[in-house]
Motif scaffolding. Structure first.
Motif, short mmCIF file in Angstrom:
data_model
loop_
_atom_site.label_atom_id
_atom_site.label_comp_id
_atom_site.label_asym_id
_atom_site.label_seq_id
_atom_site.Cartn_x
_atom_site.Cartn_y
_atom_site.Cartn_z
N VAL A 139 4.15 71.72 66.50
CA VAL A 139 2.84 71.05 66.59
C VAL A 139 1.95 71.94 67.44
O VAL A 139 2.33 72.33 68.53
CB VAL A 139 2.99 69.65 67.21
CG1 VAL A 139 1.64 68.99 67.36
CG2 VAL A 139 3.90 68.79 66.34
N LEU A 165 9.64 68.61 54.30
CA LEU A 165 8.35 67.94 54.12
C LEU A 165 7.49 68.57 53.03
O LEU A 165 6.63 67.92 52.45
CB LEU A 165 7.57 67.92 55.44
CG LEU A 165 7.98 66.84 56.45
CD1 LEU A 165 7.18 66.94 57.72
CD2 LEU A 165 7.83 65.44 55.85
N ALA A 213 0.51 65.35 59.25
CA ALA A 213 1.65 65.95 58.55
C ALA A 213 1.53 65.75 57.04
O ALA A 213 1.79 66.67 56.26
CB ALA A 213 2.95 65.33 59.06
N SER A 248 8.94 70.36 58.75
CA SER A 248 7.94 71.34 58.30
C SER A 248 8.31 72.76 58.71
O SER A 248 7.75 73.72 58.20
CB SER A 248 6.56 71.00 58.89
OG SER A 248 6.58 71.19 60.28
N THR A 253 1.49 61.48 61.78
CA THR A 253 2.01 61.32 60.42
C THR A 253 0.92 61.63 59.38
O THR A 253 1.20 62.24 58.35
CB THR A 253 2.55 59.89 60.20
OG1 THR A 253 1.59 58.95 60.71
CG2 THR A 253 3.87 59.67 60.88
N ILE A 303 8.87 65.80 62.18
CA ILE A 303 7.80 66.66 61.64
C ILE A 303 8.10 68.13 61.94
O ILE A 303 7.94 68.99 61.06
CB ILE A 303 6.43 66.23 62.24
CG1 ILE A 303 6.00 64.89 61.62
CG2 ILE A 303 5.36 67.29 61.98
CD1 ILE A 303 4.76 64.30 62.23
N LEU A 333 0.69 73.51 60.34
CA LEU A 333 1.28 73.32 59.02
C LEU A 333 0.31 73.72 57.94
O LEU A 333 -0.85 73.39 57.98
CB LEU A 333 1.65 71.85 58.83
CG LEU A 333 2.51 71.23 59.93
CD1 LEU A 333 2.70 69.76 59.67
CD2 LEU A 333 3.84 71.93 59.97
N THR A 357 1.11 69.05 54.59
CA THR A 357 2.29 69.48 53.82
C THR A 357 2.23 69.05 52.35
O THR A 357 3.18 69.25 51.61
CB THR A 357 3.59 68.91 54.44
OG1 THR A 357 3.53 67.48 54.38
CG2 THR A 357 3.78 69.36 55.87
N MET A 365 -1.51 71.32 64.85
CA MET A 365 -0.35 71.59 64.00
C MET A 365 -0.64 72.80 63.12
O MET A 365 -1.74 72.93 62.61
CB MET A 365 -0.07 70.37 63.13
CG MET A 365 1.24 70.44 62.38
SD MET A 365 1.67 68.87 61.65
CE MET A 365 1.86 67.85 63.07
#
Lengths: 251, 509
Positions: A61, A14, A122, A57, A119, A53, A3, A126, A1
């Motif tokens: 991913v 998010l 994430a 975000s 999860t 997600i 993020l 975030t 990911m």
């Protein structure tokens, strides 16, 4: 990911919602993932989490995370599948049996792991850990030393990623070529070792820097930006719990 | 209880041995520091000055282990065993690497972190934040994440975080090493102001520079012992020759060092690959119309940059912190993906090449050598690139010719005896030399050095210069990022980056 706590992502849902609401949502999803015992609803939950997600975000991913999930999921799926002998027998070789029940069990368990991993990642990627600490200490009355410990554990993933980036860059610049076969395995082992060593050093540095700034000196501390729960948070939390109860009772 | 007559800090017979080491890094150090004094510790690379700073601030042996002998007292407190709160309220310390001092977060979070731990009220924290961000020119990045800042901005943030504790004693180990001249000036002004307001200050440096004359007393360290101690003007008057011999003061050492190096390195083996490059005046790298913007950034880090590096050319790249120097070097080295049709090597667009191809022709020295290490020992680190280039498996022996050459290089760097030690255990200057040796061992057409002389003593700089000149003589192009161009006398050109735009100096260095 891919993020990160960056500006481009900070406008997305998010990044905007408070850590407590995110924790409640994560718990709700976890409860459902553990409760569901059939493939189709678990697959739907997995798809819903994935889409939420990505949309929440604003980022896809990443391939490394998909590879990591596959590396954990495929062997786990195989083992789980072979460990249950229920329903029709589809294949047999000596003591090993592939059954319809085993296949369903393996799929459900693997999807459950994927959901929990996604999860958690994430949440880790975030959430501003200082905000999380404020929420845990000021709203949930968690001792601040414990809250910082939890928050720093959450930052370990981005830290590992940054360390991996640096280590890989250093190796490439030093002439390391991509190996194949057994050499690739040895190279990966070596690479992973370097990443963990580097990460541990970084954690030591952070611990040293925290201590030199009086961390843990007193049982409590002040906060320059005290955590304030947004007025919308109870609605999001209540809504999440309500949806979870409905799904729990219907699935 | 501290009184005016008692020393603020007292060290008595202090020795220190690192874990997994059998030799003492500090040997019988006895020292008194009075309240309000500015003590400067000066010593060449590996003399033990950073270790002494870390023993005084209590990090050794508390965090890194090892064994300390003798006593260290700050009033009635031993920093090696004091409660963190007591320690933080009395002293603050800052090292060379800001990344080792920051606790992840925004600039504001970092500065507020210490006072929050000491239960300072929010309003007072706000006042300290306003004052320090203004004094250290951090206002524009106050809400930025520290990992998104330039090295100089991170260093200033780390200093602000320490000053926000309002300590009585400040220990600074080369606090301005990675700063541009303006940043250095700002930091020194802040430190001087802080000291004039009554604080006790201990600073460490590898070189005797003009700031030394402002301190009250100097301690010269050599091999872990105090060699000289006294007021700076007195030491300069009576011991100038010794200070030059110790490479703490600059002197004409290059010729001596070159002779020494020539005796220890067999040049023939490494001269071959690029020996004829000077005959072809094809540029090593050509940059045209390079504009680069980081994702999410509001303005480009590099703006319309044009640059050509010829074989056998040593070019200096200067510019303020955050001006785009590291971005440019990372694009040239292949660490960052360059935009299409902007960087050419051998007439090929490097944007179309793989990272492996881009890296194969470039040696890159990281700003912080610790980011470069890939092996467990100094020896493995030294031969890593050679082994990779020869495609050797882990158990394959290194050919004699390369082993001899690596040994010669380590001997030249003064690191042969430490071949089995971890690279992380070396001093700052030794790390810089090892990082350079690792890269110069393999001949490459382009060498990029990101602040190689930062916080290094004059011997380390001489040795680095020797390696640079040798590579240039062999036909390589060198791009050296530096805030101290005067250290690299003899460079062919000096370029300056100003807010992402490249400007060529009117006259050669």
């Amino acid at each position: 990911m891919t993020l990160t706590n960056n500006k481009s992502g900070s406008r997305k849902f998010l990044y905007r919602i408070d850590p407590l609401t995110k924790i409640v949502m994560l718990l709700c999803i976890s409860v459902l993932a553990v409760h569901i015992e059939h493939v189709l609803p678990q697959l739907l939950l997995f798809a819903a989490v994935w889409i939420a997600i990505v949309l929440g975000s604003g980022q896809m991913v990443s391939t490394p995370l998909i590879r990591l999930l596959a590396a954990i999921g495929i062997p786990y799926f195989g083992l789980s599948m072979l460990s249950v002998r229920e329903g029709d027998i589809w294949w047999q070789w000596g003591a090993l049996q592939l059954t319809s029940g085993g296949l369903e069990y393996g799929a459900v368990m693997t999807l459950r792991i994927f959901i929990l991993c996604l999860t958690s990642v994430a949440l880790s990627m975030t959430t501003d850990y200082r905000e999380l600490v404020g929420a845990l200490v000021l709203k949930l009355k968690v001792p601040y030393r414990l809250a910082y410990g939890l928050a720093l554990a959450l930052t370990f993933l981005p830290l590992l990623r940054e360390e991996a980036r640096l280590t890989l860059a250093a190796r490439r610049l030093r002439g390391q070529q991509r190996a194949r076969g057994l050499a690739a395995l040895l190279q990966t082992k070596d690479y992973m070792g370097a990443i963990f060593t580097g990460s541990i050093r970084r954690i030591q540095h952070i611990a040293g820097a925290m201590e030199s700034k009086g961390f843990g000196a007193y049982p409590d501390r002040t906060f320059y930006h005290p955590f304030v729960l947004p007025s919308s948070a109870p609605y999001w939390m209540g809504g999440s719990v309500l949806v979870t109860i409905i799904l729990y009772l219907t699935v | 209880m501290l009184t005016d007559s008692a020393p603020f800090l007292q060290l008595s017979g202090v020795s220190y041995t690192y874990e997994d080491s059998d030799r003492r890094t500090l040997e019988q150090i006895s020292l008194d520091v009075r309240a309000g004094e500015w003590l400067m510790i000066i010593g060449s690379s590996g003399s033990g000055k950073s270790t002494l700073c870390r023993v005084i601030n209590g990090q050794l042996p508390r965090i890194a282990g090892g064994q300390r002998e003798g006593t260290v007292r700050i009033g009635d407190m031993d920093p090696g065993s004091a409660e963190p709160g007591l320690l933080a309220s009395r002293m603050g310390s800052l090292g060379q690497d800001p990344d080792a001092e920051l606790v992840v977060g925004t600039v504001e979070d970092e500065i507020a972190f210490g006072p929050e731990n000491l239960r300072v009220a929010g309003e007072e924290i706000g006042r300290r934040l306003d004052r320090l961000t203004e004094a250290l020119t951090l206002e524009s990045v106050r809400h930025e994440y520290v990992h998104q800042l330039s090295g100089g901005q991170r260093q200033r943030t780390a200093l602000a975080a320490v000053l926000a504790l309002e300590p009585q004693l400040l220990i600074l180990d080369e606090p301005a090493a990675s700063l541009d001249p303006a940043g250095k000036k700002d930091v020194l002004r802040i430190i001087e102001h802080w000291h004039e307001s009554g604080g006790t200050l201990i600073t460490a440096s590898a070189r005797w520079d003009k700031t030394v004359l402002q301190c009250s007393r100097v301690v010269i360290l050599s091999e872990g012992r105090i060699l000289l101690e006294g007021p700076p003007d007195e030491l300069l008057r009576n011991h100038r020759e010794l200070l030059e011999q110790m490479y703490i003061l600059p002197h004409d050492t290059v010729s001596h060092n070159d002779k020494q190096a020539d005796a220890s390195i067999d040049n023939d083996t490494v001269k071959q690959p690029f020996a004829n490059m000077n005959h072809h005046r094809q540029p090593v790298v050509k940059v045209s119309d390079l504009t680069y913007m980081y994702p999410g950034a509001l303005r480009p880090a590099l703006d319309d940059v044009h640059l050509t590096l010829q074989p056998g050319e040593m070019v200096l790249l200067c510019g303020a912190n955050g001006s785009g120097k590291t971005t440019l070097t990372r694009l040239l080295s292949g660490l960052l993906q360059p935009p299409m049709r902007s960087i050419y090597r051998n007439h090929q667009d490097t944007a179309r090449q793989s990272i492996y191809d881009r890296a194969a022709d470039t040696a890159y020295l990281f700003q912080h050598p610790d980011h470069q290490w890939v092996a467990a020992t100094v020896w493995e680190e030294c031969v890593y690139g050679v082994r990779a280039s020869l495609n050797l498996h882990p158990r394959d022996p290194l050919p004699d010719r390369y082993r001899q050459e690596a040994e010669d290089m380590l001997r030249f760097a003064g690191l042969l005896e430490r071949r089995e030690d971890s690279p992380y255990s070396l001093s700052g200057g030794q790390k810089r030399l090892l990082a350079a040796v690792c890269q110069f061992l393999l001949p490459r057409p382009l060498y990029i050095l990101d602040e190689p002389g930062s916080a290094a003593d004059y011997l380390t700089i001489d040795r680095l210069l020797y390696l640079c000149r040798r590579a240039v003589d062999q036909g390589a192009a060198l791009l050296i990022v530096t805030h101290e161009p005067e250290l690299f006398a003899g460079a062919d050109r000096m370029l300056t980056l100003e807010q992402g735009r490249l400007i060529e100096a009117a006259s050669p260095v």
